[in-house]
Scaffold this motif. Structure first.
Motif, short mmCIF file in Angstrom:
data_model
loop_
_atom_site.label_atom_id
_atom_site.label_comp_id
_atom_site.label_asym_id
_atom_site.label_seq_id
_atom_site.Cartn_x
_atom_site.Cartn_y
_atom_site.Cartn_z
N ILE A 47 -39.75 95.19 -13.90
CA ILE A 47 -39.92 96.18 -14.96
C ILE A 47 -39.95 95.51 -16.33
CG2 ILE A 47 -38.89 98.14 -16.14
CD1 ILE A 47 -40.07 98.79 -13.46
N TYR A 59 -42.66 93.28 -20.69
CA TYR A 59 -42.65 94.50 -19.88
C TYR A 59 -43.81 94.51 -18.90
CZ TYR A 59 -39.54 96.21 -23.52
OH TYR A 59 -38.50 96.38 -24.41
N SER A 62 -47.07 99.19 -16.74
CA SER A 62 -46.92 100.63 -16.51
C SER A 62 -45.77 101.24 -17.29
CB SER A 62 -46.73 100.90 -15.02
OG SER A 62 -45.48 100.42 -14.58
N VAL A 63 -44.86 100.44 -17.82
CA VAL A 63 -43.72 100.97 -18.56
C VAL A 63 -43.77 100.60 -20.03
CG1 VAL A 63 -42.31 100.85 -16.47
CG2 VAL A 63 -42.14 99.03 -18.20
N ARG A 66 -42.98 102.93 -23.10
CA ARG A 66 -42.07 104.00 -22.67
C ARG A 66 -40.64 103.49 -22.48
NH1 ARG A 66 -42.62 106.46 -17.84
NH2 ARG A 66 -43.58 104.66 -16.82
N PHE A 67 -40.51 102.26 -22.00
CA PHE A 67 -39.20 101.67 -21.73
C PHE A 67 -38.90 100.59 -22.78
CE2 PHE A 67 -39.08 102.37 -16.81
CZ PHE A 67 -39.35 103.72 -17.00
N MET A 82 -35.24 104.46 -21.14
CA MET A 82 -36.45 104.96 -20.46
C MET A 82 -36.82 106.32 -21.02
SD MET A 82 -35.62 103.80 -16.55
CE MET A 82 -34.36 105.06 -16.33
N LEU A 85 -40.31 109.85 -18.95
CA LEU A 85 -40.24 109.52 -17.52
C LEU A 85 -41.22 110.33 -16.70
CD1 LEU A 85 -36.41 109.05 -17.28
CD2 LEU A 85 -38.11 107.35 -16.59
N ASP A 89 -41.70 107.09 -11.58
CA ASP A 89 -40.63 106.18 -11.99
C ASP A 89 -39.41 106.31 -11.06
OD1 ASP A 89 -41.44 106.96 -15.38
OD2 ASP A 89 -41.94 105.11 -14.29
N TYR A 93 -32.96 101.31 -9.40
CA TYR A 93 -33.14 100.32 -10.45
C TYR A 93 -32.05 99.27 -10.36
CZ TYR A 93 -36.82 103.00 -12.67
OH TYR A 93 -38.01 103.65 -12.92
#
Length: 121
Positions: A47, A59, A62-63, A66-67, A82, A85, A89, A93
């Motif tokens: 991630i 990162y 895909s994240v 956003r993250f 995060m 979401l 997702d 984790y």
């Protein structure tokens, strides 16, 4: 280095969660930390990672946006904020430490237990 992830839970799509990775051990402050996730029936995927000082991050595409990964070495904790979401997702984790680099993590030698994140649609 001993690691423990927490902060997971159930959230609606579009919501937010902040995961924490609490670390103990003298090598934490010099270790890169990474976050990974594993969804049912899928392989574990990378991630995000942060270097020892917190001034370098990377990162998965895909994240990204956003993250956000961050760390507080005084508290021995790494965070994963995060936002926005999505149901995809949903996963367990995990946080992990690469104690052999001052850069971003690549070869992780310590792993913590995971925390479940479930995003409902």
């Amino acid at each position: 280095v001993q690691l423990q992830a927490s902060g997971g839970g159930l959230v609606q799509a579009g919501g937010s969660l902040r995961l924490s990775c609490a670390a103990s051990g003298r090598t934490f402050r010099s270790a890169a930390i990474g976050w990974f996730r594993q969804a049912p029936g899928k392989e574990r995927e990378f991630i995000a990672t942060i270097n020892w000082s917190g001034d370098s991050t990377y990162y998965q595409a895909s994240v990204k946006g956003r993250f956000t990964i961050s760390r507080d070495n005084a508290k021995g904790t790494v965070y994963l904020q995060m936002n926005a979401l999505k149901p995809e997702d949903t996963a367990v984790y995990y946080c992990a430490a690469d104690s052999r680099t001052y850069g971003l993590g690549r070869n992780y030698d310590y792993w913590g237990q995971g925390t479940q994140v479930t995003v409902s649609s």
